[in-house]
Design a protein around this motif. Structure first.
Motif, PDB file in Angstrom:
ATOM      1  N   LEU A 752       0.358   6.670  -5.933  1.00 22.56           N
ATOM      2  CA  LEU A 752       1.128   6.495  -4.702  1.00 22.56           C
ATOM      3  C   LEU A 752       2.289   5.537  -4.904  1.00 22.56           C
ATOM      4  O   LEU A 752       3.365   5.713  -4.321  1.00 22.56           O
ATOM      5  CB  LEU A 752       0.218   5.988  -3.572  1.00 22.56           C
ATOM      6  CG  LEU A 752      -0.963   6.907  -3.218  1.00 22.56           C
ATOM      7  CD1 LEU A 752      -1.924   6.198  -2.289  1.00 22.56           C
ATOM      8  CD2 LEU A 752      -0.463   8.191  -2.587  1.00 22.56           C
ATOM      9  N   VAL A 753       2.070   4.513  -5.743  1.00 23.06           N
ATOM     10  CA  VAL A 753       3.111   3.549  -6.086  1.00 23.06           C
ATOM     11  C   VAL A 753       2.988   3.254  -7.569  1.00 23.06           C
ATOM     12  O   VAL A 753       1.877   3.040  -8.079  1.00 23.06           O
ATOM     13  CB  VAL A 753       2.985   2.231  -5.287  1.00 23.06           C
ATOM     14  CG1 VAL A 753       4.056   1.236  -5.704  1.00 23.06           C
ATOM     15  CG2 VAL A 753       3.057   2.499  -3.784  1.00 23.06           C
ATOM     16  N   LYS A 757       7.582   5.665  -9.209  1.00 19.30           N
ATOM     17  CA  LYS A 757       7.553   6.036  -7.796  1.00 19.30           C
ATOM     18  C   LYS A 757       7.514   4.776  -6.945  1.00 19.30           C
ATOM     19  O   LYS A 757       6.442   4.209  -6.718  1.00 19.30           O
ATOM     20  CB  LYS A 757       6.342   6.921  -7.499  1.00 19.30           C
ATOM     21  CG  LYS A 757       6.351   7.468  -6.065  1.00 19.30           C
ATOM     22  CD  LYS A 757       5.216   8.431  -5.829  1.00 19.30           C
ATOM     23  CE  LYS A 757       5.275   8.989  -4.409  1.00 19.30           C
ATOM     24  NZ  LYS A 757       4.165   9.937  -4.137  1.00 19.30           N
ATOM     25  N   GLN A 758       8.671   4.310  -6.518  1.00 18.74           N
ATOM     26  CA  GLN A 758       8.775   3.105  -5.726  1.00 18.74           C
ATOM     27  C   GLN A 758       8.887   3.468  -4.244  1.00 18.74           C
ATOM     28  O   GLN A 758       9.596   4.412  -3.869  1.00 18.74           O
ATOM     29  CB  GLN A 758       9.994   2.287  -6.152  1.00 18.74           C
ATOM     30  CG  GLN A 758       9.882   1.708  -7.557  1.00 18.74           C
ATOM     31  CD  GLN A 758       8.724   0.733  -7.685  1.00 18.74           C
ATOM     32  OE1 GLN A 758       8.506  -0.094  -6.800  1.00 18.74           O
ATOM     33  NE2 GLN A 758       7.973   0.850  -8.774  1.00 18.74           N
ATOM     34  N   PRO A 759       8.192   2.731  -3.365  1.00 22.61           N
ATOM     35  CA  PRO A 759       8.228   3.046  -1.929  1.00 22.61           C
ATOM     36  C   PRO A 759       9.539   2.589  -1.294  1.00 22.61           C
ATOM     37  O   PRO A 759      10.302   1.818  -1.883  1.00 22.61           O
ATOM     38  CB  PRO A 759       7.040   2.256  -1.381  1.00 22.61           C
ATOM     39  CG  PRO A 759       6.903   1.101  -2.321  1.00 22.61           C
ATOM     40  CD  PRO A 759       7.286   1.619  -3.675  1.00 22.61           C
ATOM     41  N   LYS A 760       9.768   3.047  -0.104  1.00 22.78           N
ATOM     42  CA  LYS A 760      10.946   2.630   0.653  1.00 22.78           C
ATOM     43  C   LYS A 760      10.823   1.172   1.054  1.00 22.78           C
ATOM     44  O   LYS A 760       9.731   0.623   1.156  1.00 22.78           O
ATOM     45  CB  LYS A 760      11.124   3.513   1.882  1.00 22.78           C
ATOM     46  CG  LYS A 760      11.393   4.981   1.551  1.00 22.78           C
ATOM     47  CD  LYS A 760      11.563   5.792   2.821  1.00 22.78           C
ATOM     48  CE  LYS A 760      11.838   7.265   2.504  1.00 22.78           C
ATOM     49  NZ  LYS A 760      11.996   8.076   3.740  1.00 22.78           N
ATOM     50  N   ASP A 762      11.154  -0.292   3.836  1.00 17.72           N
ATOM     51  CA  ASP A 762      10.474  -0.583   5.097  1.00 17.72           C
ATOM     52  C   ASP A 762       9.044  -0.059   5.137  1.00 17.72           C
ATOM     53  O   ASP A 762       8.383  -0.102   6.170  1.00 17.72           O
ATOM     54  CB  ASP A 762      11.273   0.003   6.260  1.00 17.72           C
ATOM     55  CG  ASP A 762      11.464   1.518   6.112  1.00 17.72           C
ATOM     56  OD1 ASP A 762      11.186   2.038   5.024  1.00 17.72           O
ATOM     57  OD2 ASP A 762      11.911   2.149   7.084  1.00 17.72           O
ATOM     58  N   SER A 763       8.560   0.449   4.017  1.00 10.65           N
ATOM     59  CA  SER A 763       7.203   0.996   3.982  1.00 10.65           C
ATOM     60  C   SER A 763       6.198  -0.110   3.692  1.00 10.65           C
ATOM     61  O   SER A 763       6.484  -1.067   2.977  1.00 10.65           O
ATOM     62  CB  SER A 763       7.109   2.079   2.902  1.00 10.65           C
ATOM     63  OG  SER A 763       5.765   2.479   2.718  1.00 10.65           O
ATOM     64  N   PHE A 764       4.978   0.029   4.254  1.00  9.29           N
ATOM     65  CA  PHE A 764       3.939  -0.970   3.980  1.00  9.29           C
ATOM     66  C   PHE A 764       3.504  -0.917   2.515  1.00  9.29           C
ATOM     67  O   PHE A 764       2.915  -1.866   2.000  1.00  9.29           O
ATOM     68  CB  PHE A 764       2.741  -0.745   4.907  1.00  9.29           C
ATOM     69  CG  PHE A 764       1.818   0.362   4.464  1.00  9.29           C
ATOM     70  CD1 PHE A 764       0.676   0.072   3.735  1.00  9.29           C
ATOM     71  CD2 PHE A 764       2.104   1.691   4.763  1.00  9.29           C
ATOM     72  CE1 PHE A 764      -0.164   1.082   3.319  1.00  9.29           C
ATOM     73  CE2 PHE A 764       1.261   2.703   4.343  1.00  9.29           C
ATOM     74  CZ  PHE A 764       0.116   2.405   3.632  1.00  9.29           C
ATOM     75  N   LEU A 765       3.819   0.179   1.813  1.00  5.30           N
ATOM     76  CA  LEU A 765       3.469   0.295   0.402  1.00  5.30           C
ATOM     77  C   LEU A 765       4.312  -0.599  -0.490  1.00  5.30           C
ATOM     78  O   LEU A 765       4.006  -0.750  -1.671  1.00  5.30           O
ATOM     79  CB  LEU A 765       3.619   1.751  -0.047  1.00  5.30           C
ATOM     80  CG  LEU A 765       2.685   2.777   0.609  1.00  5.30           C
ATOM     81  CD1 LEU A 765       3.008   4.173   0.109  1.00  5.30           C
ATOM     82  CD2 LEU A 765       1.223   2.439   0.357  1.00  5.30           C
ATOM     83  N   ARG A 766       5.373  -1.198   0.069  1.00  5.22           N
ATOM     84  CA  ARG A 766       6.238  -2.053  -0.749  1.00  5.22           C
ATOM     85  C   ARG A 766       5.495  -3.291  -1.246  1.00  5.22           C
ATOM     86  O   ARG A 766       5.962  -3.966  -2.172  1.00  5.22           O
ATOM     87  CB  ARG A 766       7.463  -2.477   0.060  1.00  5.22           C
ATOM     88  CG  ARG A 766       7.166  -3.451   1.199  1.00  5.22           C
ATOM     89  CD  ARG A 766       8.406  -3.753   2.025  1.00  5.22           C
ATOM     90  NE  ARG A 766       8.179  -4.783   3.030  1.00  5.22           N
ATOM     91  CZ  ARG A 766       7.607  -4.560   4.204  1.00  5.22           C
ATOM     92  NH1 ARG A 766       7.217  -3.323   4.523  1.00  5.22           N
ATOM     93  NH2 ARG A 766       7.434  -5.539   5.066  1.00  5.22           N
ATOM     94  N   HIS A 767       4.361  -3.604  -0.638  1.00  2.00           N
ATOM     95  CA  HIS A 767       3.600  -4.785  -1.056  1.00  2.00           C
ATOM     96  C   HIS A 767       2.822  -4.533  -2.350  1.00  2.00           C
ATOM     97  O   HIS A 767       2.285  -5.473  -2.938  1.00  2.00           O
ATOM     98  CB  HIS A 767       2.624  -5.203   0.050  1.00  2.00           C
ATOM     99  CG  HIS A 767       3.292  -5.546   1.345  1.00  2.00           C
ATOM    100  ND1 HIS A 767       4.102  -6.646   1.508  1.00  2.00           N
ATOM    101  CD2 HIS A 767       3.286  -4.897   2.544  1.00  2.00           C
ATOM    102  CE1 HIS A 767       4.550  -6.697   2.747  1.00  2.00           C
ATOM    103  NE2 HIS A 767       4.065  -5.639   3.407  1.00  2.00           N
TER     104      HIS A 767
END
Length: 820
Positions: A752-753, A757-760, A762-767
């Motif tokens: 998923l990350v 594959k980097q998240p947007k 403003d996505s909570f996946l950025r953490h």
């Protein structure tokens, strides 16, 4: 379900795309005072990056090709580093930039040749963490290598080239680690000492290793825990348990620490076995490695581990079907009673590293290991052995309809062990140009207090079965039975043993070139003196000396080849387990087992499909003297404590590794082995670890249109080993082999990350630095593998039946992994 697994595997293996073949270089840029340098430039021909405010950097570079990386900072001398890294390899480089001293013009680092000349296999920690295995970790991946065998997925123990579980060295940061003494079953083990979340490097040698490694006969597993370069954390959750870790480093980069905690519950695996139980296997540990730079020349490290394993076992019923289609048989057992085991281990070690100049390195190590073990059980079993109903239309299909043997068994144990082991060690090395000298001295104190109290009573059709060590006549009911009733097996002993050891080693290495042919030579010698003493024992002192040598040659040929030869004398002075015989009596006069090794190796690196591959071949021969014969019961080894045998082991190991799938590393291995022993000059028979043929494979793959969907497949095929012998039996009469061991474990994960594959923003996946979700299928094809035999005796017919102990069937698991 088998068809679905086949289709899923085929789908994952069909791909035509290519992934970027890259490796990662990271670390911290420091000045002479170990102060981080922000904004330092790290560049190569295809790109570059800068260190952040803490001096930390990370750079992706092409893999499997020579890359020159330039590191520069205003006012400091530049450094040029030449690297050749594998696909997905992560290499840590922490350069110190200087202002007043000329830098080394060029540092050459090769991901392949760093260990290959020494005959050492280097495993990728990330592959270890991702490879599916019922017992995940370093040992699970080792079992796919040639020459390494294990027919028990619940155990982390392994046998190498005909040796047994006690013949393998394990080091973590050059500190020898130990395993508990009393464990008799793989399902009791729980956790390996090695925490894969803390690992940065894994080296493995299957034989012919250098004098600097300790006094064992078979193999060396050399683990290095990493020193963090940033603050981070990770977690891995599954139906089998959880792993979490945290790491950090101070702003001045002097103090770094990493901490890992694990919890495991094997219920998912063992509740799927033939035996119906109330089972609570709980295993937990916490481990840390802390390092502190007191100065530019001295670093102090601490390695600590606390492990608590509790095993509560209450068997209820068991039915094991065996035999043939023409004569199907089954053993049905009804149990009463329970088993309560507890293994608590505490381990701590301090390591000081002093480097006064570029040539001299001195290390000082002090470690302590304390284990408290308890093995209590009272289990009463009523069993019957008979013919199975195979009529599919019957309501009783699968049940025993004709009983041929009936009996009962009572097993009892109250075993306690307390062991305290201390080590004091100094190691050093001096290097100048192509010469290197290494030396070391180590003192070990072992204090073992042991009480063994166990017995077994067998009754079959009203007859108490006696051990076959005395002649007596039992012809009831025609004549009265006048012989005393005694347990079939009865062991009672209390031991208080102290062992003091002093071991030393010295070795010399030379790496040079002769007429454009690269040559590497290593020669060394080890020695150990040990004294066994204790209550009621006659103090005994013995000494052994073990010379060893290695030679590697890389000719100046168009084909990339390396030839190796190594060998020498290897001694294994007896540990406490080897001193205690099957009746619990300690025999201090037991000698060190001796082995003469000869290993011929060859490495051939080549391009196939325009991708890198390496074929490694090793032929070995070992002759063993003063052998201490033993039997294996699951994973417990019981020695005779008599050096009354001789043995040999010979075989061939082949391993082809490379990019079978672009951008991934996979391998196929083949091992052929024959090992036999001659006990009391009665002739040669197979040793308990006589694994004639071994085929292993590790495949990594991805879906071309969905490159973040990855697959890991771990395959093992092994021919059966001897199935053991019942208590008091002559092993020469029991050479029947177990069925072949066949196992395939599949893991599928979706990233998923990750790096690609980097998240947007403003996505909570950025953490998350990485996040993946997946599932695993253990034993895809549901093979009925066995580890040992249970021998059922019938007094009336005077027959003895060997019933296989079946291991785990197909099991599903779900995993969630994350890093911060």
């Amino acid at each position: 379900m088998k068809t679905q697994a086949y289709l899923l595997y085929l789908l994952l293996f069909i791909n035509f795309g290519l992934c970027a073949q890259q490796a990662t270089l990271n670390g911290v840029i420091l000045d002479e005072n170990k102060i981080p340098l922000p904004g330092a430039s790290i560049t190569y021909a295809g790109g570059g990056t800068q260190s952040n405010k803490n001096g930390v950097y990370e750079l992706r570079i092409p893999a499997n090709q020579t890359v020159k990386v330039n590191i520069s900072y205003v006012g400091f001398k530049n450094i040029t580093v030449t690297l050749n890294l594998k696909v997905n390899q992560v290499y840590e480089l922490n350069p110190v930039l200087k202002t007043d001293v000329e830098q080394i013009a060029e540092v050459v680092i090769s991901g392949r040749e760093q260990k290959v000349v020494e005959g050492i296999t280097t495993l990728d920690p990330e592959t270890i963490r991702n490879t599916p295995s019922a017992n995940p970790g370093v040992e699970g991946l080792l079992k796919s290598l040639p020459g390494v065998s294990s027919n028990n997925e619940l155990s982390t123990q392994y046998a190498v080239r005909g040796g047994n579980y006690d013949e393998n060295l394990v080091y973590v940061n050059e500190i020898e680690v130990y395993r508990p003494f009393l464990i008799r079953s793989g399902q009791q083990e729980g956790l390996s000492f090695v925490n894969t979340d803390l690992v940065s490097n894994v080296d493995f040698s299957a034989g012919g290793f250098q004098a600097k490694y300790g006094d064992k006969l078979s193999s060396v597993l050399d683990i290095t825990y990493r020193r963090p370069t940033r603050i981070g954390a990770s977690a891995d959750l599954s139906l089998l348990g959880a792993r979490v870790s945290a790491e950090g480093i101070t702003k001045d980069k002097k103090l770094a620490a990493i901490l890992g905690a694990r919890y495991r519950d094997n219920s998912l695996l063992v509740n799927a076995k033939d035996t119906e139980t109330n089972f609570r296997p709980r295993f937990a540990d916490i481990q840390t490695y802390i390092s502190y730079n007191l100065s530019n020349t001295f670093e102090l490290g601490f390695l600590g581990n606390i492990s608590i394993n509790k095993y509560d076992y209450q068997p209820l019923t068991q039915q094991t079907n065996f035999g043939t289609l023409q004569n199907p048989l089954a053993l049905v057992v009804f149990y009463e009673g329970q088993e309560k085991d507890k293994y608590e281990t505490y381990f701590g070690a301090f390591k000081g590293t002093y480097k006064p100049n570029e040539n001299l390195l001195l290390k000082f190590i002090a470690s302590g290991y304390h284990t408290q073990e308890q093995e209590y059980y009272d289990i009463f079993a009523l069993y019957r052995l008979g013919v199975v109903n195979t009529d599919i239309g019957s309501d009783e299909v699968g049940d025993v309809v004709l009983t041929g043997t009936a009996g009962s068994q009572l097993t009892h144990a109250r075993n306690d062990l307390d062991a305290l082991i201390f080590n004091l060690q100094h190691r050093g090395s001096f290097s100048r140009d192509e010469h290197q000298i290494e030396w070391g001295i180590k003192y070990t104190s072992e204090d073992i207090r042991d009480r063994v109290q166990e017995y077994e009573i067998i009754d079959s059709a009203g007859f108490s079965i006696r051990p076959p060590i005395e002649d007596f006549v039992n012809d009831q009911p025609y004549n009265p039975y006048t012989s005393p009733i005694v347990p079939f097996a009865n062991v009672r002993a209390t031991n208080d043993v102290q062992i003091d050891r002093i071991s030393t080693f010295g070795q010399y290495s030379l790496r040079t070139a002769i007429n454009n042919t690269d040559v590497w030579i290593n020669a060394g010698v080890r020695s150990q003196t040990w004294t066994v003493s204790g209550a009621g024992l006659q103090s005994t002192t013995q000494t052994v000396v073990s010379p060893r040598a290695q030679l590697a040659i890389k000719p100046d040929w168009k084909r990339d080849m390396i030839f190796r030869v190594s060998g020498g004398y290897y001694h294994q002075p007896p540990f406490y387990r080897e001193l205690r015989d099957s009746l619990g009596v300690v025999r201090p006069e037991v000698k060190a087992q001796e082995s003469i090794h000869l290993v011929l190796g060859h490495d051939y690196s080549f391009k196939l499909w325009d991708r890198p591959f390496t074929l490694t071949s090793e032929f070995y021969y070992k002759t063993l003297n003063d052998v201490n014969p033993y039997t294996i019961e699951n994973v417990r080894i019981r020695y005779r404590a008599r050096n009354n045998a001789e043995a040999y082991a010979t075989g061939l190991d082949l391993r082809l590794n490379g990019e079978f799938i672009p951008g991934t590393e996979s391998w196929v291995s083949l091992g052929v082995l024959k090992t036999e022993e001659n006990i009391d000059n009665r002739g040669y028979i197979s040793r308990p670890t006589d694994q004639r043929l071994k085929i292993g494979a590790l495949f990594q793959d991805y879906v071309p249109t969905i490159p973040n969907l990855k697959m890991y497949l771990n395959l093992v095929y092994q021919t059966g080993v001897p199935g053991g012998s019942p208590s008091y039996a002559d092993p020469y009469n029991f050479q029947t082999r177990l069925r072949d061991y066949r196992r395939a474990d599949l893991g599928i994960s979706y990233i998923l990350v990750g790096p690609e594959k980097q998240p947007k923003a403003d996505s909570f996946l950025r953490h998350f630095r990485s996040l993946n979700l997946g599932f695993e299928i253990f034993n895809i094809f549901d093979n009925r593998n066995s580890i040992t035999n249970t021998f059922v005796r019938d007094a009336s017919s005077k027959q003895q039946f060997a019933i296989p102990n079946i291991l785990t069937p197909r099991v599903f698991n779900i995993r969630l992994g994350m890093r911060f």
